[in-house]
Design an enzyme around this catalytic site. Structure first.
Site, PDB file in Angstrom:
ATOM      1  N   SER A  20      54.139  40.953  62.747  1.00 57.70           N
ATOM      2  CA  SER A  20      55.288  40.263  63.349  1.00 57.70           C
ATOM      3  C   SER A  20      55.369  40.486  64.858  1.00 57.70           C
ATOM      4  CB  SER A  20      56.581  40.773  62.708  1.00 57.70           C
ATOM      5  OG  SER A  20      57.682  40.241  63.410  1.00 57.70           O
ATOM      6  N   LEU A  21      55.758  39.434  65.571  1.00 61.91           N
ATOM      7  CA  LEU A  21      55.954  39.529  67.017  1.00 61.91           C
ATOM      8  C   LEU A  21      57.400  39.874  67.364  1.00 61.91           C
ATOM      9  CD1 LEU A  21      53.836  36.420  68.096  1.00 61.91           C
ATOM     10  CD2 LEU A  21      53.243  38.822  68.431  1.00 61.91           C
ATOM     11  N   LYS A  71      64.110  35.964  52.489  1.00 60.33           N
ATOM     12  CA  LYS A  71      65.115  35.117  53.142  1.00 60.33           C
ATOM     13  C   LYS A  71      66.161  34.568  52.187  1.00 60.33           C
ATOM     14  CE  LYS A  71      62.595  33.533  57.202  1.00 60.33           C
ATOM     15  NZ  LYS A  71      62.198  32.367  57.990  1.00 60.33           N
ATOM     16  N   ASP A 112      66.779  29.780  62.397  1.00 57.83           N
ATOM     17  CA  ASP A 112      65.647  28.833  62.487  1.00 57.83           C
ATOM     18  C   ASP A 112      66.168  27.423  62.767  1.00 57.83           C
ATOM     19  OD1 ASP A 112      63.600  30.626  62.140  1.00 57.83           O
ATOM     20  OD2 ASP A 112      63.402  30.287  59.977  1.00 57.83           O
ATOM     21  N   GLY A 136      55.284  20.093  54.308  1.00 62.17           N
ATOM     22  CA  GLY A 136      55.638  21.395  53.747  1.00 62.17           C
ATOM     23  C   GLY A 136      57.048  21.382  53.200  1.00 62.17           C
ATOM     24  N   GLY A 138      58.615  24.733  52.355  1.00 60.56           N
ATOM     25  CA  GLY A 138      59.019  26.144  52.263  1.00 60.56           C
ATOM     26  C   GLY A 138      60.247  26.419  53.115  1.00 60.56           C
ATOM     27  N   GLY A 255      54.720  26.278  68.197  1.00 60.34           N
ATOM     28  CA  GLY A 255      55.855  27.012  67.624  1.00 60.34           C
ATOM     29  C   GLY A 255      56.461  28.080  68.519  1.00 60.34           C
TER      30      GLY A 255
HETATM   31  P1  NAP Z   1      56.661  29.298  53.229  1.00 60.93           P
HETATM   32  O1  NAP Z   1      58.089  29.414  52.873  1.00 60.93           O
HETATM   33  O2  NAP Z   1      55.642  30.147  52.549  1.00 60.93           O
HETATM   34  O3  NAP Z   1      56.264  27.736  53.012  1.00 60.93           O
HETATM   35  C1  NAP Z   1      54.971  27.270  53.286  1.00 60.93           C
HETATM   36  C2  NAP Z   1      54.861  25.807  52.886  1.00 60.93           C
HETATM   37  O4  NAP Z   1      53.541  25.379  53.213  1.00 60.93           O
HETATM   38  C3  NAP Z   1      55.060  25.531  51.390  1.00 60.93           C
HETATM   39  O5  NAP Z   1      55.649  24.270  51.232  1.00 60.93           O
HETATM   40  C4  NAP Z   1      53.622  25.527  50.873  1.00 60.93           C
HETATM   41  O6  NAP Z   1      53.443  24.740  49.711  1.00 60.93           O
HETATM   42  C5  NAP Z   1      52.909  24.868  52.024  1.00 60.93           C
HETATM   43  N1  NAP Z   1      51.493  25.210  52.060  1.00 60.93           N
HETATM   44  C6  NAP Z   1      50.954  26.457  52.132  1.00 60.93           C
HETATM   45  N2  NAP Z   1      49.602  26.362  52.162  1.00 60.93           N
HETATM   46  C7  NAP Z   1      49.308  25.034  52.075  1.00 60.93           C
HETATM   47  C8  NAP Z   1      48.089  24.304  52.019  1.00 60.93           C
HETATM   48  N3  NAP Z   1      46.902  24.924  52.092  1.00 60.93           N
HETATM   49  N4  NAP Z   1      48.165  22.960  51.943  1.00 60.93           N
HETATM   50  C9  NAP Z   1      49.353  22.340  51.874  1.00 60.93           C
HETATM   51  N5  NAP Z   1      50.551  22.962  51.916  1.00 60.93           N
HETATM   52  C10 NAP Z   1      50.507  24.302  52.005  1.00 60.93           C
HETATM   53  O7  NAP Z   1      56.433  29.548  54.788  1.00 60.93           O
HETATM   54  P2  NAP Z   1      57.439  29.202  55.974  1.00 60.93           P
HETATM   55  O8  NAP Z   1      58.280  30.373  56.283  1.00 60.93           O
HETATM   56  O9  NAP Z   1      58.069  27.903  55.659  1.00 60.93           O
HETATM   57  O10 NAP Z   1      56.411  29.046  57.206  1.00 60.93           O
HETATM   58  C11 NAP Z   1      55.574  27.911  57.330  1.00 60.93           C
HETATM   59  C12 NAP Z   1      54.874  27.951  58.710  1.00 60.93           C
HETATM   60  O11 NAP Z   1      55.865  27.848  59.729  1.00 60.93           O
HETATM   61  C13 NAP Z   1      54.114  29.253  58.987  1.00 60.93           C
HETATM   62  O12 NAP Z   1      52.961  28.937  59.711  1.00 60.93           O
HETATM   63  C14 NAP Z   1      55.082  30.054  59.851  1.00 60.93           C
HETATM   64  O13 NAP Z   1      54.400  30.941  60.722  1.00 60.93           O
HETATM   65  C15 NAP Z   1      55.729  28.920  60.648  1.00 60.93           C
HETATM   66  N6  NAP Z   1      57.077  29.283  61.121  1.00 60.93           N
HETATM   67  C16 NAP Z   1      57.286  29.254  62.471  1.00 60.93           C
HETATM   68  C17 NAP Z   1      58.540  29.545  62.966  1.00 60.93           C
HETATM   69  C18 NAP Z   1      58.751  29.526  64.444  1.00 60.93           C
HETATM   70  O14 NAP Z   1      59.777  30.052  64.902  1.00 60.93           O
HETATM   71  N7  NAP Z   1      57.861  28.919  65.210  1.00 60.93           N
HETATM   72  C19 NAP Z   1      59.598  29.863  62.093  1.00 60.93           C
HETATM   73  C20 NAP Z   1      59.349  29.870  60.720  1.00 60.93           C
HETATM   74  C21 NAP Z   1      58.070  29.585  60.253  1.00 60.93           C
HETATM   75  P3  NAP Z   1      53.822  25.312  48.251  1.00 60.93           P
HETATM   76  O15 NAP Z   1      55.308  25.331  48.209  1.00 60.93           O
HETATM   77  O16 NAP Z   1      53.221  24.318  47.333  1.00 60.93           O
HETATM   78  O17 NAP Z   1      53.221  26.670  48.160  1.00 60.93           O
END
Ligand code: NAP
Length: 289
Positions: A20-21, A71, A112, A136, A138, A255
């Site tokens: 984590s950053l 979360k 977020d 996505g 998630g 991001g």
């Molecule tokens: P998460 O809750 O684990 O959700 C990930 C989503 O991506 C799910 O819908 C998952 O599908 C899908 N996914 C994962 N691998 C995949 C693949 N190979 N092909 C297609 N879909 C795939 O994660 P999250 O917290 O939402 O984070 C998602 C991304 O956003 C990460 O890269 C995270 O670092 C980034 N993020 C950035 C910020 C920021 O402040 N910039 C904030 C939050 C998150 P399933 O549901 O089918 O598993």
């Protein structure tokens, strides 16, 4: 940073947490703004979350951030939650406040949502009232779809997911008033929706370090100079998706600004002052590429 008896701790609760950053971001910000806080990462296993949260109160912590996989579960342990947290059914920030009888109250927020909206401010006229595609379903997608359907008033939002049933559940759980049109499609059908959208958001980890050759949109010919392509990934800053979209003339956003803006919203809640964003942005860059 000088740690004294007056320094109050703030924790990151997640599993895993070692990459984590957030400790870097917040500790630089506390130091630069001379705020008496220190931020530590705590690796908390799923069964230990209730004890960890009660411990924040008992030990005089000012609050915490909450990350994967806690979360949603953390929200159930709060005394109060913000409207964004209720709608997205997830929290990423806890503030420990004193109630009228002196007891600790845990207040949960989802910064977020605020972070995503704040990061789009410099180009807000390009996204307000326009069609959007979110890839996505998630935790991050929840915050993005909620922001699009409310503050950003997207004319239509399409959610493309590899598990459309899960995405449909996510959309129904968002507790929206139905004013905004939201449709769910299978990931394999995203190309025409990507062409039609003005804003395309990658809310999956596809393309994230170390799998930097992956992309959620294999046919980059869907992009043109009309597109704003936003990848929530911040490591690397230039993902393959962003490189290919930029080659087609699209405006691209990584991001980093959302990461900073969601942290800044939490920082303001804990300290009552603004995060020194320029100092933090400079320090962060060295860790990303
Ligand atoms: P998460 O809750 O684990 O959700 C990930 C989503 O991506 C799910 O819908 C998952 O599908 C899908 N996914 C994962 N691998 C995949 C693949 N190979 N092909 C297609 N879909 C795939 O994660 P999250 O917290 O939402 O984070 C998602 C991304 O956003 C990460 O890269 C995270 O670092 C980034 N993020 C950035 C910020 C920021 O402040 N910039 C904030 C939050 C998150 P399933 O549901 O089918 O598993």
């Amino acid at each position: 940073m000088k740690i004294t008896a007056d320094t109050r701790p703030i924790a990151l609760l997640g599993h895993p947490v070692e990459h984590s950053l957030s400790p870097l971001i917040h500790n630089i910000a506390f130091e630069k703004s001379a705020q008496p806080f220190v931020y530590v990462a705590a690796d908390v296993r799923e069964g230990d979350l209730p004890t960890a949260i009660r411990g924040l109160g008992a030990l005089g912590f000012r609050g915490a951030n909450v990350t994967i996989p806690h979360k949603r579960a953390a929200m159930e342990l709060m005394d109060e939650v913000t409207p964004q947290a209720v709608a997205t059914r997830a929290i990423n920030t806890i503030t420990c406040e004193r109630g009228p009888d002196g007891d600790i109250l845990f207040v949960g927020d989802n910064t977020d949502v605020t972070g995503f909206i704040a990061s789009l401010q410099p180009m807000i006229e390009r996204v307000m009232d326009r069609p959007a595609l979110v890839i996505g379903s998630g935790g991050a997608a929840r915050a993005v779809v909620y922001a699009l359907a409310t503050t950003l008033r997207a004319s239509r939002t399409v959610v493309a997911a590899r598990s459309p049933e899960k995405a449909q559940r996510m959309v129904s759980e968002l507790a929206l008033d139905g004013a905004s049109e939201i449709d769910v499609v299978d990931l394999g059908q995203l190309a025409p929706h990507a062409s039609q959208a003005t804003l395309v958001v990658n809310a999956t980890p596809v393309g994230m370090h170390p799998d930097v050759d992956a992309t959620p949109i294999s046919d980059a010919s869907v992009f043109s100079s009309n597109h704003l392509v936003y990848d929530l990934i911040y490591r690397p800053r230039r993902t393959r998706l962003l490189r290919e979209a930029a080659d087609r003339g699209a405006t691209v956003v990584d991001g980093t600004e959302m990461l900073l803006a969601q942290a800044a919203a939490a920082f303001a809640r804990w300290t009552g002052v603004e995060m020194p964003l320029d100092d933090v942005r400079g320090a962060l860059q060295a860790f990303q590429d």
